[in-house]
Design a protein around this motif. Structure first.
Motif, short mmCIF file in Angstrom:
data_model
loop_
_atom_site.label_atom_id
_atom_site.label_comp_id
_atom_site.label_asym_id
_atom_site.label_seq_id
_atom_site.Cartn_x
_atom_site.Cartn_y
_atom_site.Cartn_z
N LEU A 35 0.82 -1.21 0.00
CA LEU A 35 0.00 0.00 0.00
C LEU A 35 0.86 1.26 0.00
N LEU A 36 1.90 1.27 0.81
CA LEU A 36 2.78 2.44 0.87
C LEU A 36 3.52 2.64 -0.45
N ALA A 37 3.92 1.53 -1.07
CA ALA A 37 4.63 1.63 -2.35
C ALA A 37 3.72 2.18 -3.45
N GLU A 38 2.43 1.95 -3.31
CA GLU A 38 1.46 2.39 -4.32
C GLU A 38 0.84 3.76 -3.99
N LYS A 39 1.43 4.46 -3.04
CA LYS A 39 0.84 5.72 -2.57
C LYS A 39 0.48 6.67 -3.72
N GLU A 40 1.37 6.82 -4.68
CA GLU A 40 1.14 7.77 -5.77
C GLU A 40 0.23 7.22 -6.86
N LEU A 93 -6.90 -5.41 8.16
CA LEU A 93 -5.48 -5.08 8.29
C LEU A 93 -5.30 -4.43 9.65
N ALA A 94 -4.11 -4.55 10.23
CA ALA A 94 -3.85 -4.03 11.56
C ALA A 94 -4.15 -2.54 11.65
N ALA A 95 -4.74 -2.13 12.76
CA ALA A 95 -5.02 -0.71 12.98
C ALA A 95 -3.73 0.11 12.94
N THR A 96 -2.62 -0.46 13.44
CA THR A 96 -1.35 0.25 13.41
C THR A 96 -0.92 0.53 11.97
N SER A 97 -1.20 -0.38 11.06
CA SER A 97 -0.89 -0.16 9.65
C SER A 97 -1.76 0.95 9.07
N LEU A 98 -3.04 0.95 9.44
CA LEU A 98 -3.94 1.97 8.91
C LEU A 98 -3.61 3.36 9.48
N GLN A 116 -1.35 8.73 8.38
CA GLN A 116 -0.29 9.74 8.47
C GLN A 116 0.19 10.17 7.09
N GLU A 117 0.10 9.25 6.13
CA GLU A 117 0.54 9.54 4.77
C GLU A 117 -0.57 10.16 3.92
N GLY A 118 -1.73 10.41 4.53
CA GLY A 118 -2.85 11.02 3.80
C GLY A 118 -3.48 10.10 2.78
N MET A 119 -3.46 8.79 3.04
CA MET A 119 -3.91 7.82 2.05
C MET A 119 -5.33 7.31 2.29
N LEU A 120 -5.98 7.76 3.35
CA LEU A 120 -7.30 7.22 3.69
C LEU A 120 -8.39 8.27 3.52
N ILE A 137 -11.23 3.10 3.75
CA ILE A 137 -11.36 3.39 2.32
C ILE A 137 -10.08 4.10 1.86
N ILE A 138 -9.56 3.67 0.73
CA ILE A 138 -8.38 4.32 0.16
C ILE A 138 -8.81 5.62 -0.52
N ALA A 139 -8.11 6.69 -0.21
CA ALA A 139 -8.44 8.00 -0.77
C ALA A 139 -8.36 7.96 -2.29
N ASP A 140 -9.22 8.73 -2.91
CA ASP A 140 -9.26 8.91 -4.37
C ASP A 140 -9.79 7.70 -5.12
N THR A 141 -10.36 6.70 -4.40
CA THR A 141 -11.00 5.62 -5.14
C THR A 141 -12.13 6.20 -6.00
N ASP A 142 -12.31 5.67 -7.20
CA ASP A 142 -13.40 6.12 -8.05
C ASP A 142 -14.65 5.27 -7.84
N LYS A 143 -14.64 4.46 -6.76
CA LYS A 143 -15.79 3.61 -6.44
C LYS A 143 -16.23 3.89 -5.00
N LEU A 144 -16.34 5.16 -4.68
CA LEU A 144 -16.55 5.57 -3.29
C LEU A 144 -17.86 5.05 -2.73
N ASP A 145 -18.93 5.10 -3.51
CA ASP A 145 -20.23 4.64 -2.99
C ASP A 145 -20.17 3.16 -2.61
N ALA A 146 -19.59 2.35 -3.47
CA ALA A 146 -19.47 0.92 -3.18
C ALA A 146 -18.54 0.69 -1.99
#
Length: 339
Positions: free
Chosen positions: A67-72, A82-87, A92-96, A255-264
């Motif tokens: 997930l971190l590698a795919e940030k961009e 997934l572990a809460a510590t991971s989320l 912190q990376e603004g990914m959620l 939810i991963i930020a910027d998903t184009d399937k937000l409603d689902a």
């Protein structure tokens, strides 16, 4: 008549095409145990027939790194399991994408992000436990361990397997708990002493327990429900909760930020903390994010909730990279080869 039939056929075909077109496929990253995926997917898709799940599954550390590698260029729509510590690290990376799913007000406060709306929600808890093969222990003439301190005794030399904290959420919660309980200096000294008795650091939290159940190692540092499951299946395993206290983490969803399937994605988050989902988690986990639902799990240790430490998830997330770098430097020579 033929024209009417032809028109009706075209209408049905159009409806079918429209239905297929309306179907949404969510790419869901997870560290749920592999045998759990089919039931979770089936339950969600039954409740949401227009949404399908495509799982991407691996151990906690691997999923987190991916997930971190795919940030961009995110590939996932949702993280479910997934572990809460991971989320927290992803937050912190603004990914959620912050979202309060239906029923979020019913969550135990330990099982949700403290922001409003939350960036992640918890599902259940898993915690450290020892899986001890009683047959192999008797052969070795060794006593049943009762504590983390016991595991450093010379009588257990070469008898213990543990998860690698870089690969496994269970391994990381162990290391983070020792450092929190003992303080950093004493925590690293403890791990130095433990390392002398470790035969291998494995890339899965469940593998040390599975290997203990098969008699391939005598003591597997693993997690509570895996030990209970192996014992229920008939393995000669005793599940031990170390008396000093145990690390734990919450399985969580976001939810991963910027998903184009937000409603689902929101529908999946709603389902993830629903009563139906909690009952599914309870087939393996005894501690759920929504109080009042859990039923006893066969052979689950009775004192787990009393031994769970006051866990600082934020500290664990913020110090993860530093901890893993130091751990690898000290103990990485015993890592199990990656297969």
């Amino acid at each position: 008549m033929k024209n009417h039939l032809f028109a009706a056929t075209l209408s049905l075909a159009a409806l079918a095409a429209g239905s297929a077109f309306a179907e949404t496929r969510l790419t869901v990253y997870t560290a749920f145990e592999a045998e759990q995926l089919e039931a979770y997917k089936a339950a969600f898709e039954k409740a949401n027939p227009d949404i399908k799940i495509d799982w991407i599954r691996d151990s906690t550390g691997v999923v987190t790194a991916k997930l971190l590698a795919e940030k961009e260029n995110p590939q996932a729509d949702v993280v479910w399991g997934l572990a809460a510590t991971s989320l927290l690290l992803l937050k912190q990376e603004g990914m959620l994408e912050a979202y309060a799913p239906a029923g979020a007000d019913k969550l135990d406060p330990r099982f949700r992000d403290d922001a409003n709306p939350p960036a992640w929600v918890g599902l259940d808890a898993w915690s450290a436990a020892l899986c001890v093969n009683t047959v192999e222990l008797e052969k070795a003439g060794a006593a049943m361990p009762k504590s983390w301190a016991d595991l450093t005794k010379p009588e257990y030399k070469g008898m213990i397997a543990m998860p690698n904290p870089a690969s496994s959420g269970t391994g990381f919660l162990d290391v983070a708990a020792w450092l929190q309980m003992m303080g950093e200096e004493k925590g690293w000294s403890y791990m130095d002493a433990l390392d002398a008795n470790i035969s291998s650091y494995m890339h899965s939290g469940s593998k040390p327990c599975k290997d203990a159940a098969r008699g391939e190692v005598t003591i597997g540092i693993s997690f509570d429900f895996r030990g209970a499951q192996e014992k229920t299946r008939g393995a000669p395993v005793e599940v031990v909760v170390p008396e000093e206290g145990i690390g734990w983490d919450a399985e969580a969803a976001a939810i991963i930020a910027d998903t184009d399937k937000l409603d689902a994605a929101k529908k999946l988050l709603d389902f993830s903390i629903s009563e139906d989902a909690m009952k599914l988690y309870n087939q393996n986990y005894a501690i759920l994010a929504v109080p009042g639902i859990a039923q006893p799990v066969e052979n689950f240790p009775a004192n787990v909730d009393k031994k769970m430490i006051k866990n600082d998830f934020q500290w664990s997330a913020s110090n993860r990279e530093r901890i893993l770098t130091e751990w690898e430097k000290r103990y990485g020579s015993k890592n199990e080869p990656k297969g």
